[in-house]
Design a protein around this motif. Structure first.
Motif, PDB file in Angstrom:
ATOM      1  N   MET A   1       0.827  -1.210   0.000  1.00  0.00           N
ATOM      2  CA  MET A   1       0.000   0.000   0.000  1.00  0.00           C
ATOM      3  C   MET A   1       0.856   1.252   0.000  1.00  0.00           C
ATOM      4  O   MET A   1       0.357   2.343   0.172  1.00  0.00           O
ATOM      5  N   ARG A   2       2.127   1.054  -0.147  1.00  0.00           N
ATOM      6  CA  ARG A   2       3.102   2.161  -0.118  1.00  0.00           C
ATOM      7  C   ARG A   2       3.010   2.931   1.193  1.00  0.00           C
ATOM      8  O   ARG A   2       3.052   4.155   1.232  1.00  0.00           O
ATOM      9  N   LEU A   3       2.873   2.187   2.262  1.00  0.00           N
ATOM     10  CA  LEU A   3       2.828   2.806   3.591  1.00  0.00           C
ATOM     11  C   LEU A   3       4.137   2.518   4.312  1.00  0.00           C
ATOM     12  O   LEU A   3       4.166   2.315   5.515  1.00  0.00           O
ATOM     13  N   HIS A   4       5.199   2.531   3.557  1.00  0.00           N
ATOM     14  CA  HIS A   4       6.465   2.053   4.123  1.00  0.00           C
ATOM     15  C   HIS A   4       7.307   3.144   4.743  1.00  0.00           C
ATOM     16  O   HIS A   4       8.340   2.892   5.316  1.00  0.00           O
ATOM     17  N   GLY A   5       6.868   4.376   4.648  1.00  0.00           N
ATOM     18  CA  GLY A   5       7.641   5.456   5.261  1.00  0.00           C
ATOM     19  C   GLY A   5       8.786   5.909   4.383  1.00  0.00           C
ATOM     20  O   GLY A   5       9.194   5.203   3.451  1.00  0.00           O
ATOM     21  N   PRO A   6       9.301   7.095   4.666  1.00  0.00           N
ATOM     22  CA  PRO A   6      10.278   7.704   3.777  1.00  0.00           C
ATOM     23  C   PRO A   6      11.650   7.035   3.810  1.00  0.00           C
ATOM     24  O   PRO A   6      12.463   7.251   2.917  1.00  0.00           O
ATOM     25  N   ARG A   7      11.913   6.223   4.826  1.00  0.00           N
ATOM     26  CA  ARG A   7      13.268   5.680   4.923  1.00  0.00           C
ATOM     27  C   ARG A   7      13.429   4.325   4.254  1.00  0.00           C
ATOM     28  O   ARG A   7      14.499   3.741   4.280  1.00  0.00           O
ATOM     29  N   ALA A   8      12.330   3.858   3.659  1.00  0.00           N
ATOM     30  CA  ALA A   8      12.404   2.560   3.004  1.00  0.00           C
ATOM     31  C   ALA A   8      12.403   2.737   1.489  1.00  0.00           C
ATOM     32  O   ALA A   8      11.766   3.639   0.956  1.00  0.00           O
ATOM     33  N   VAL A   9      13.126   1.875   0.814  1.00  0.00           N
ATOM     34  CA  VAL A   9      13.128   1.876  -0.639  1.00  0.00           C
ATOM     35  C   VAL A   9      12.495   0.570  -1.094  1.00  0.00           C
ATOM     36  O   VAL A   9      12.850  -0.505  -0.604  1.00  0.00           O
TER      37      VAL A   9
ATOM     38  N   ASP B   1      -0.935   4.939  16.154  1.00  0.00           N
ATOM     39  CA  ASP B   1      -1.349   4.020  15.087  1.00  0.00           C
ATOM     40  C   ASP B   1      -2.493   4.568  14.245  1.00  0.00           C
ATOM     41  O   ASP B   1      -2.578   4.292  13.058  1.00  0.00           O
ATOM     42  N   PHE B   2      -3.379   5.334  14.862  1.00  0.00           N
ATOM     43  CA  PHE B   2      -4.562   5.723  14.099  1.00  0.00           C
ATOM     44  C   PHE B   2      -4.204   6.703  12.979  1.00  0.00           C
ATOM     45  O   PHE B   2      -4.886   6.764  11.963  1.00  0.00           O
ATOM     46  N   ILE B   3      -3.118   7.442  13.148  1.00  0.00           N
ATOM     47  CA  ILE B   3      -2.665   8.340  12.092  1.00  0.00           C
ATOM     48  C   ILE B   3      -2.301   7.510  10.861  1.00  0.00           C
ATOM     49  O   ILE B   3      -2.665   7.810   9.722  1.00  0.00           O
ATOM     50  N   ASP B   4      -1.599   6.416  11.126  1.00  0.00           N
ATOM     51  CA  ASP B   4      -1.217   5.522  10.059  1.00  0.00           C
ATOM     52  C   ASP B   4      -2.448   4.880   9.428  1.00  0.00           C
ATOM     53  O   ASP B   4      -2.522   4.685   8.216  1.00  0.00           O
ATOM     54  N   ALA B   5      -3.427   4.579  10.295  1.00  0.00           N
ATOM     55  CA  ALA B   5      -4.667   3.978   9.790  1.00  0.00           C
ATOM     56  C   ALA B   5      -5.392   4.962   8.871  1.00  0.00           C
ATOM     57  O   ALA B   5      -5.977   4.563   7.860  1.00  0.00           O
ATOM     58  N   LEU B   6      -5.339   6.254   9.212  1.00  0.00           N
ATOM     59  CA  LEU B   6      -5.957   7.263   8.348  1.00  0.00           C
ATOM     60  C   LEU B   6      -5.290   7.253   6.980  1.00  0.00           C
ATOM     61  O   LEU B   6      -5.936   7.343   5.938  1.00  0.00           O
ATOM     62  N   ARG B   7      -3.964   7.140   7.003  1.00  0.00           N
ATOM     63  CA  ARG B   7      -3.216   7.104   5.740  1.00  0.00           C
ATOM     64  C   ARG B   7      -3.656   5.890   4.927  1.00  0.00           C
ATOM     65  O   ARG B   7      -3.858   5.983   3.721  1.00  0.00           O
TER      66      ARG B   7
END
Lengths: 368, 316, 293
Positions: free
Chosen positions: A86-94, B213-219
């Motif tokens: 889901m591309r929720l990997h954060g900015p530090r991951a490639v 965690d809920f911030i991430d859940a929003l994303r």
């Protein structure tokens, strides 16, 4: 985002096989619901000059109406995989590799398009339901916000009706009241149902559930798993469930992919993998599970520990703990061997490569 | 909600009793014999005894305390030694002016503090965040009398644009515009320390909320970063309110220096003038009124907190 | 044996973590420490740094501007050299700032330990007692106490100590509370440790970093307040050289010779900033959160 690089494949193709990594699955249906296809997905974290390869070129598919369980212990990279999709990997991951849903290239679309897909076509049910909800807002408002965000309802009133309907669908006894409740007023199981309701609210093609039952009581766990199974049947959704719990996998999985140290070491139909494991790690994992018919003392803990994050190993990650280890295991990565139709294991030692069991490895060009 | 407020009101009662005891103690620790000092060194023992019993000072301490509280409840805070008028009137007039200054400083402090803290939290690791942290840390350390005097020297007299003292011009003064010109420098001076503290606390809060965690859940539900930020800020409000309660108390106390430097006719200036004249009843009244205001402010903050955070209403 | 191992674990763990993450005292904190050292040296060796008298001036040299010959920072209304007064003033200014924190640090930590380890009733009575002090704007309470006791440095120190006790006690209580149910505490209790052994051998070493960091930052505040009390006429009496006193004295020439005010005003700022920066850096270094509230 870095992608399209030449993939450094750690599973060289030893034969000319061009079949997909997970063959013989029901072919993607033409109902408009897409299959989630993951090809050689890698995730690398960069932190203070070090590179940590959390996911190492994993490939799998999840088809509509089917459930794939990513099974592995904590640190095996299963959650990182789920989030990378889901591309929720954060900015530090490639991230490298390919992820497609139907015709959509999930790693290629721009951020705005991806936001439209998240929650609408691919939904995430996170681990801790208590933490996944905004503590200051009523449950109803949080659901209607998602509905309105993805334009699945025309107006506020419709959003409300739909939200209450959804709360009913996930088995909440008094949906009207739950709609008006704050998260802290609900039990853990009810909160998880609310989170699931939000997950299915936009009728997604894929649901990714990251250890959705870990934070719950055992009795509630079973109910939530039943709910997943029922919803998936009804909605014809592809379900990717991440868990460390073999019991959950046995309960709900159509297919299982076992992850160890960032790689998929064994994959195949759930019964196949769980009843006739063909990778030493899977075998050890299953032997370590207490079951009523295993006598006390027979339970075998796996000696040693997995490679440290950031530790690099040229060969098989399990080599240090494997009873069948050979010299070659430590020098070159083991290829995935087809043990049976649809059942692959990354161990050529206990699955000797013969003419009838060809070794396959994902080939970058042919699987695109 | 109403029962919550009643419980909070009830909880404030012991605090107020404690406050009154502490102030009573500050009266009792005054060195020397008050009667002797009132009557002078030539007074006879009989005259002293007579005055002592007239003032109730021959009674045991608890009785004296109750008598004192009884007067307090009737609004009798004593008589000013230097001005020979009822202290209550003096203090209430001054308190209004202090409230104006405090409110202005509070608005400034929150605006600056939230901006600084948000930058420091959301641009973590960047130079601008480090700058924000440094500004906050320095502003926490600033003595208001130093800052106030430097502002008068360099801004007020240096540019001649702003007045150096008072609340209104002596000639032709009055009105909002005049008040505004006069309040800027003392307001800024009073706001600096709380702004720094708010910035540091707000930074921590934003970082905490953003890692929930809920911030991430929003994303994961497809929300844009801007919208997520709004939800995050909403979740910082309970902490902001707690900070507000503390900082308003700090402002109420800190105005002594600010009002002294800028001759702002509030409680602080009144207290300062009373120190030189050893007019202790005025000082005590100033402390009592400020403490009372602080308790009321915290009640209001609690009520607001409870309206924002449903968990507050359930707990306690 | 096993009990012993568990009981010493937390301290070892803290050390391991700090060395493992390669935490270092940040540069600003090192500079702050150097500045504090210089100020303390100036306070101790004041007579060696200047040959003039801090209290007796030369009436012919009144109100000389900074930079005049022999008077780097100028002279005040009584012809006293401001540099000399600044250097001599460091001693009372720093002492009346640091002593209250030391006194309140000891008493406040004790309160926190008692509340944190005591039975619920004891805990709540100590905390409610402290709440009463929180109801006062701290500076005003200090002024009321100092005004009642009369001016003088020891009275200012008493007043400041009183208002610094509650916040330190809260930090100490919160830190103690975090340890109350820790495994090593259970182990120590189970092995029959007495209350005092528990408090001094187990809890104190573990809460010390947080309390020390908090107190370091409080010194900055305390210096500002103590100079402030002198400024208001409640601290040290003239003609002693002290920074707050110098400001209130030089303030009368604010519109004629404003540059004289800058040195003492900045001295307090520098001392206060230095302690706050040091406290902040120590907090990061020892990995404890500190917040002045």
């Amino acid at each position: 985002m870095k992608r399209g690089m030449l993939l450094t494949d750690n599973r060289p193709v030893t034969s000319g096989g061009t079949s997909p990594a997970v063959p013989d699955q029901p072919s993607p249906q033409t109902s408009g619901r897409g299959t989630l296809m993951v090809r050689e997905l890698s995730t690398t974290f960069r932190s203070s000059g070090r590179e940590i390869r959390a996911v190492r070129s994993v490939s799998f598919e999840v088809h509509p109406g089917r459930t794939l369980v990513l099974l592995g212990e904590s640190g095996s990279g299963k959650s990182v995989t789920a989030r990378a999709l889901m591309r929720l990997h954060g900015p530090r991951a490639v991230i490298q590799g390919d992820v497609t849903l139907g015709e959509v290239d999930l790693l290629g679309v721009d951020d705005a398009t991806m936001r439209g897909i998240r929650g609408a076509r691919v939904a995430l049910v996170p681990q801790d339901p208590s933490a996944a909800l905004d503590p200051l807002r009523r449950v109803g408002g949080q659901i209607t916000e998602v509905l309105r965000l993805h334009d699945v309802v025309p107006d506020k009133a419709a959003a409300r009706t739909r939200a209450i309907e959804l709360l009913g669908q996930v088995g909440i006894p008094d949906p009207e009241r739950a709609f008006r409740s704050y998260p802290h007023e609900l039990s853990g199981g009810m909160r998880q149902r609310v989170v699931i309701a939000m997950g299915i609210s936009c009728d997604p093609e894929v649901i990714i559930a990251d250890e959705p039952t870990t934070a719950l009581d055992v009795t509630v766990q079973a109910q939530i798993l039943d709910l997943f199974a029922e919803l998936q049947r009804r909605l014809d959704t592809a379900l990717l469930m991440v868990t460390h719990d073999v019991g959950v996998a046995a309960d709900i999985a159509d297919e299982v992919a076992v992850m160890y140290a960032g790689s998929i070491v064994e994959t195949g139909p759930a019964r196949e993998v769980l009843e006739r494991p063909r990778h030493p790690y899977t075998q050890a994992l299953l032997a370590a599970i207490p079951t009523p018919d295993v006598a006390r003392g027979e339970l075998v803990a796996i000696a040693g520990s997995p490679p440290m994050a950031g530790e690099d190993f040229p060969g098989c990650a399990f080599a240090g703990r494997c009873p069948f280890v050979q010299d070659s295991c430590r020098t070159s990565p083991p290829p995935l061997v087809v043990v049976e139709s649809g059942h692959l294991a990354a161990c050529p030692v206990i699955n000797p490569v013969t003419a009838t069991t060809p070794v396959v490895g994902p080939s970058t060009e042919s699987t695109r | 909600m109403i029962s919550f407020l009643l419980r909070r009101l009830l909880a404030a009662v012991p605090i107020l009793i404690g406050v009154s005891i502490v102030v009573f103690i500050t009266i009792k620790i005054i060195p020397g014999d008050p009667v002797a000092s009132l009557l002078g060194p030539t007074s006879t023992p009989e005259a002293r005894a007579a005055l002592e019993s007239r003032l109730g000072l021959d009674q045991p301490l608890p009785v004296q305390y109750l008598q004192w509280v009884w007067h307090l409840l009737q609004g009798d805070l004593g008589t000013s030694i230097s001005k020979q008028t009822q202290v209550l009137g003096l203090v209430l007039d001054a308190f209004w002016n202090t409230l104006i200054l405090t409110a202005f400083a509070a608005i400034l402090a929150f605006a600056m503090g939230i901006a600084l803290g948000a930058v420091a939290a959301l641009r973590r690791g960047k130079a601008v965040a480090a700058l924000g942290n440094a500004i906050a840390l320095i502003s926490i350390s600033l003595p208001q009398y130093s800052v106030g005097l430097l502002l008068i020297i360099y801004i007020a007299t240096g540019t001649g644009l702003l007045p150096t003292a008072g609340m209104y011009d002596a000639i032709g003064g009055g009105g909002w515009g005049d008040l505004f010109r006069h309040i800027i420098l003392p307001g800024v001076t009073a706001a600096l320390v709380p702004a720094g503290i708010i910035a540091r606390m707000f930074r921590t809060t934003v970082i905490d909320v953003m890692s929930m965690d809920f911030i991430d859940a929003l994303r994961a539900r497809g929300m844009s970063e801007r919208r997520i930020l709004l939800h995050a800020f909403h979740n910082t409000t309970p902490t902001l309110l707690t900070i507000a309660g503390l900082q308003l108390g700090y402002l109420l106390g800190g105005v002594v220096f600010v009002e002294t430097v800028f001759s702002w006719p509030g409680i602080g200036l009144l207290v300062f003038q009373s120190i030189a004249q050893r007019d202790l009843p005025v000082i005590q009244a100033g402390v009592i009124v400020s403490a009372l205001a602080f308790v009321v402010i915290n009640l209001v903050v609690d009520a607001l907190h409870a309206t924002i955070d449903p968990r507050m209403r359930a707990h306690s | 044996m096993a009990t012993m191992d568990v009981a010493v674990a937390p301290r070892l763990r803290r050390r391991a973590r700090t060395s493992g993450t390669r935490r270092r005292l940040p540069l600003p904190s090192k500079i702050a420490a150097a500045v504090i050292a210089l100020l303390l040296l100036a306070a101790v060796f004041a007579p060696l740094l200047t040959s003039q008298s801090p209290t007796v001036g030369v009436l012919g040299d009144r109100l000389l501007a900074p930079g005049s010959s022999g008077h780097l920072l100028g002279t005040d209304g009584q012809g006293r050299d401001i540099f000399t007064r600044l250097v001599y003033g460091a001693r009372p200014s720093l002492l009346t700032g640091m002593i209250p924190v030391a006194v309140a640090g000891l008493i406040g930590t004790a309160f926190g330990l008692i509340a944190g380890l005591g039975k619920p009733l004891l805990h709540s009575s100590v905390m409610r007692f402290l709440d009463v002090f929180y109801a006062f704007p701290a500076v005003l309470l200090a002024i009321a106490i100092a005004a009642a006791l009369g001016s003088g440095s020891s009275n200012a120190i008493i007043a400041l100590s009183v208002i610094l006790i509650p916040p330190i006690a809260r930090v100490s209580e919160a830190e103690t509370g975090r340890l109350r149910n820790a495994d090593f505490m259970e182990a120590a209790r189970a092995s029959g440790s007495s209350w005092s052994a528990l408090a001094f051998r187990q809890v104190l070493p573990n809460i010390a970093p947080a309390v020390v960091v908090y107190c370091t930052a409080l010194i900055g505040l305390s210096i500002v307040y103590s100079a402030g009390l002198s400024y208001l006429g409640l601290g040290i009496a003239p003609p002693t050289a002290e920074w707050g006193l110098m400001i209130s004295d030089l303030q009368q020439y604010m519109f004629t010779t404003p540059s004289l005010l800058i040195a003492p005003a900045l001295a307090i700022v520098v001392a206060s900033v230095a302690f706050n920066v040091l406290g902040d850096g120590l907090g990061n270094y020892l990995n404890v959160r500190s917040e002045i509230a």
